[in-house]
Design a protein around this motif. Structure first.
Motif, short mmCIF file in Angstrom:
data_model
loop_
_atom_site.label_atom_id
_atom_site.label_comp_id
_atom_site.label_asym_id
_atom_site.label_seq_id
_atom_site.Cartn_x
_atom_site.Cartn_y
_atom_site.Cartn_z
N UNK A 264 0.83 -1.20 0.00
CA UNK A 264 0.00 0.00 0.00
C UNK A 264 0.87 1.25 0.00
N UNK A 265 0.65 2.12 -0.98
CA UNK A 265 1.32 3.42 -1.02
C UNK A 265 0.30 4.44 -1.51
N UNK A 266 0.74 5.68 -1.67
CA UNK A 266 -0.19 6.73 -2.10
C UNK A 266 -0.79 6.44 -3.47
N UNK A 267 -0.03 5.83 -4.36
CA UNK A 267 -0.47 5.64 -5.74
C UNK A 267 -0.65 4.18 -6.14
N UNK A 268 0.04 3.25 -5.50
CA UNK A 268 0.01 1.84 -5.92
C UNK A 268 -0.48 0.98 -4.76
N UNK A 269 -1.35 0.04 -5.10
CA UNK A 269 -1.89 -0.90 -4.12
C UNK A 269 -1.89 -2.28 -4.73
N UNK A 270 -1.41 -3.29 -3.99
CA UNK A 270 -1.46 -4.68 -4.43
C UNK A 270 -2.26 -5.47 -3.39
N UNK A 271 -3.08 -6.42 -3.86
CA UNK A 271 -4.05 -7.04 -2.97
C UNK A 271 -4.47 -8.42 -3.48
N UNK A 272 -5.20 -9.14 -2.62
CA UNK A 272 -5.83 -10.42 -2.98
C UNK A 272 -7.30 -10.33 -2.57
N UNK A 273 -8.16 -11.05 -3.33
CA UNK A 273 -9.61 -10.98 -3.10
C UNK A 273 -10.21 -12.37 -3.08
N UNK A 274 -11.21 -12.55 -2.21
CA UNK A 274 -11.94 -13.81 -2.14
C UNK A 274 -13.43 -13.50 -2.06
N UNK A 275 -14.23 -14.16 -2.92
CA UNK A 275 -15.67 -13.97 -2.91
C UNK A 275 -16.40 -15.30 -2.98
N UNK A 276 -17.57 -15.37 -2.34
CA UNK A 276 -18.40 -16.58 -2.36
C UNK A 276 -19.85 -16.15 -2.35
N UNK A 277 -20.64 -16.64 -3.34
CA UNK A 277 -22.03 -16.22 -3.43
C UNK A 277 -22.86 -17.19 -4.24
#
Length: 211
Positions: free
Chosen positions: A133-146
């Protein structure tokens, strides 16, 4: 005179450096402010159960009378709302749409005899974990179930169908670039697709916008 002025100002340099360090440290210690986030995503190659493959069903029923033409898809379009509780944690919900279309032709003279249409709507709660996480760049992972509800129609005999089943989305890596307005790209597996990209907008809650 210049030497005297320099000697008088020299003791102030360490104080100025210290003040800069204190300001930088204070910025780092600023409390995190929760944020709302909206995303519009376009995805390719969604993973959906075989029961949604109405194309094979149509050919199976009328294999002796019709054949299928090219199949066209809309891709998966998703609208997501997130609330960022922590700097590293979001919770939200995604609504997705996916469509497939084709024509059926007569085996006797290849004349068109009908259109086939199928649609799938998916609703998924999602969680997102940010690990860069920085002011301009963000890296992440996501999980969804529906859940996904699909339906469609074969114009050849006006047959309709409807199905419902569980849906998921696992996105091990995503990257967004920007501040309030941002663009992003993701690699994953599930109802939203394998390759995804889109645009988003994030903003603070109304009572915190002045901060």
């Amino acid at each position: 005179m210049k030497k005297l002025l320099l000697l008088l100002l020299l003791p102030l340099f360490p104080a100025a450096l210290l003040a800069q360090e204190e300001v930088a440290a204070a910025r780092k210690r600023e409390p995190f402010v929760p944020q709302h986030e909206l995303r519009l995503t376009a995805g390719a190659f969604p993973i959906l159960p075989s029961m949604f493959d109405w194309v094979g069903c149509a050919d199976g029923i009328f294999y002796d009378r019709t054949h299928r033409g090219p199949v066209y898809t809309s891709g998966t379009w998703s609208l997501t709302y997130d609330y960022r509780f922590k700097k590293w944690f979001d919770l939200g919900v995604t609504l997705s749409y996916y469509g497939k279309y084709s024509r059926s032709y007569s085996n006797r003279d290849s004349s068109p005899v009908g259109r086939n249409r199928a649609h799938a709507f998916t609703v998924m709660p999602v969680v997102r974990f940010t690990w860069v996480n920085s002011n301009w760049v963000r890296m992440y992972s996501t999980l969804g179930l529906g859940a996904t509800v699909s339906g469609g129609r074969f114009d050849y005999d006006s047959e309709r169908f409807r199905n419902g089943f569980l849906a998921f989305q696992l996105t091990p890596i995503g990257i967004s670039v920007g501040r309030s307005f941002f663009g992003f790209a993701e690699l994953g597996l599930g109802a939203q697709g394998v390759f995804m990209m889109g645009v988003g907008y994030k903003f603070k809650p109304r009572n915190m916008r002045a901060r």
